[in-house]
Design a protein around this motif. Structure first.
Motif, PDB file in Angstrom:
ATOM      1  N   PRO A  45       0.816  -1.213   0.000  1.00  0.00           N
ATOM      2  CA  PRO A  45       0.000   0.000   0.000  1.00  0.00           C
ATOM      3  C   PRO A  45       0.856   1.271   0.000  1.00  0.00           C
ATOM      4  N   ARG A  46       0.417   2.242  -0.786  1.00  0.00           N
ATOM      5  CA  ARG A  46       1.168   3.484  -0.940  1.00  0.00           C
ATOM      6  C   ARG A  46       0.285   4.673  -0.559  1.00  0.00           C
ATOM      7  N   ARG A  47       0.796   5.442   0.376  1.00  0.00           N
ATOM      8  CA  ARG A  47       0.222   6.721   0.800  1.00  0.00           C
ATOM      9  C   ARG A  47      -1.181   6.605   1.385  1.00  0.00           C
ATOM     10  N   VAL A  48      -1.534   5.416   1.866  1.00  0.00           N
ATOM     11  CA  VAL A  48      -2.851   5.228   2.463  1.00  0.00           C
ATOM     12  C   VAL A  48      -2.977   5.924   3.814  1.00  0.00           C
ATOM     13  N   HIS A  49      -1.869   6.235   4.434  1.00  0.00           N
ATOM     14  CA  HIS A  49      -1.853   6.889   5.741  1.00  0.00           C
ATOM     15  C   HIS A  49      -2.067   8.403   5.656  1.00  0.00           C
ATOM     16  N   GLU A  50      -1.888   8.983   4.497  1.00  0.00           N
ATOM     17  CA  GLU A  50      -1.885  10.437   4.383  1.00  0.00           C
ATOM     18  C   GLU A  50      -3.175  11.122   4.821  1.00  0.00           C
ATOM     19  N   PRO A  51      -4.361  10.619   4.480  1.00  0.00           N
ATOM     20  CA  PRO A  51      -5.564  11.322   4.958  1.00  0.00           C
ATOM     21  C   PRO A  51      -5.648  11.408   6.479  1.00  0.00           C
ATOM     22  N   ILE A  52      -5.332  10.326   7.181  1.00  0.00           N
ATOM     23  CA  ILE A  52      -5.419  10.366   8.650  1.00  0.00           C
ATOM     24  C   ILE A  52      -4.310  11.246   9.225  1.00  0.00           C
ATOM     25  N   PHE A  53      -3.125  11.235   8.623  1.00  0.00           N
ATOM     26  CA  PHE A  53      -2.059  12.116   9.102  1.00  0.00           C
ATOM     27  C   PHE A  53      -2.452  13.580   8.913  1.00  0.00           C
ATOM     28  N   ALA A  54      -3.146  13.888   7.829  1.00  0.00           N
ATOM     29  CA  ALA A  54      -3.601  15.258   7.597  1.00  0.00           C
ATOM     30  C   ALA A  54      -4.581  15.668   8.693  1.00  0.00           C
ATOM     31  N   LEU A  55      -5.486  14.785   9.033  1.00  0.00           N
ATOM     32  CA  LEU A  55      -6.446  15.068  10.093  1.00  0.00           C
ATOM     33  C   LEU A  55      -5.735  15.307  11.419  1.00  0.00           C
ATOM     34  N   LEU A  56      -4.790  14.449  11.747  1.00  0.00           N
ATOM     35  CA  LEU A  56      -4.059  14.604  13.011  1.00  0.00           C
ATOM     36  C   LEU A  56      -3.259  15.906  13.036  1.00  0.00           C
ATOM     37  N   ASP A  57      -2.666  16.276  11.919  1.00  0.00           N
ATOM     38  CA  ASP A  57      -1.906  17.526  11.845  1.00  0.00           C
ATOM     39  C   ASP A  57      -2.831  18.718  12.091  1.00  0.00           C
ATOM     40  N   ARG A  58      -3.994  18.688  11.489  1.00  0.00           N
ATOM     41  CA  ARG A  58      -4.952  19.792  11.680  1.00  0.00           C
ATOM     42  C   ARG A  58      -5.465  19.828  13.116  1.00  0.00           C
ATOM     43  N   LEU A  59      -5.732  18.677  13.711  1.00  0.00           N
ATOM     44  CA  LEU A  59      -6.178  18.641  15.105  1.00  0.00           C
ATOM     45  C   LEU A  59      -5.113  19.199  16.046  1.00  0.00           C
ATOM     46  N   THR A  60      -3.862  18.894  15.773  1.00  0.00           N
ATOM     47  CA  THR A  60      -2.774  19.421  16.583  1.00  0.00           C
ATOM     48  C   THR A  60      -2.747  20.939  16.524  1.00  0.00           C
ATOM     49  N   ASP A  61      -2.929  21.480  15.323  1.00  0.00           N
ATOM     50  CA  ASP A  61      -2.980  22.939  15.181  1.00  0.00           C
ATOM     51  C   ASP A  61      -4.135  23.527  15.982  1.00  0.00           C
ATOM     52  N   GLU A  62      -5.302  22.892  15.919  1.00  0.00           N
ATOM     53  CA  GLU A  62      -6.465  23.397  16.643  1.00  0.00           C
ATOM     54  C   GLU A  62      -6.247  23.349  18.139  1.00  0.00           C
TER      55      GLU A  62
END
Length: 135
Positions: A91-108
């Motif tokens: 699998p390639r880049r399947v983690h990216e959507p959840i990492f994006a969510l976590l990055d945004r939550l960290t900012d919030e």
């Protein structure tokens, strides 16, 4: 945050598409990486609009934040006419959507002010607790 993930990159992207090349290191683990992927996000949004329809993009854009992603469960281009995989899936880049969510939550979380707890008053320290003479 809504993640729109095109899950069959192995079927829809050409072998020479930048999706298939590995960049140096793991930039997606760097803080704020998701805010610096505007060009890739725009290109995938355009692909979705062109191939899947403007209505999907319009509905997605109703959310406060939208990220567009290509992901692949096979991890390499695989022609649909071949019945068998040529090698095991990676699998390639399947983690990216959840990492994006976590990055945004960290900012919030960092934007929200944290209130300091009030120190106990001397009256509270002298008050009898519910344990009585247990200790």
């Amino acid at each position: 945050f809504l993640a729109v993930a095109v899950t069959k990159a192995d079927l829809v992207l050409a072998k020479d598409h930048p999706f298939w090349t590995n960049g140096p290191g793991t930039p997606y683990l760097e803080r704020g990486y998701w805010h610096r992927r505007e060009a890739e996000d725009a290109a995938i949004r355009e692909w979705v609009e062109r191939h899947l329809g403007a209505r999907l993009v319009e509905e997605a854009e109703a959310f406060s934040e939208v990220g567009y992603f290509f992901v692949s469960s096979f991890g390499y281009p695989h022609p649909p006419q071949e019945k068998r995989l040529t090698r095991p899936p990676r699998p390639r880049r399947v983690h990216e959507p959840i990492f994006a969510l976590l990055d945004r939550l960290t900012d919030e979380l960092e934007e929200e002010p944290v209130e300091a707890a009030e120190p106990p008053s001397p009256a509270d320290e002298d008050a009898e607790d519910d344990w009585g003479d247990v200790f």
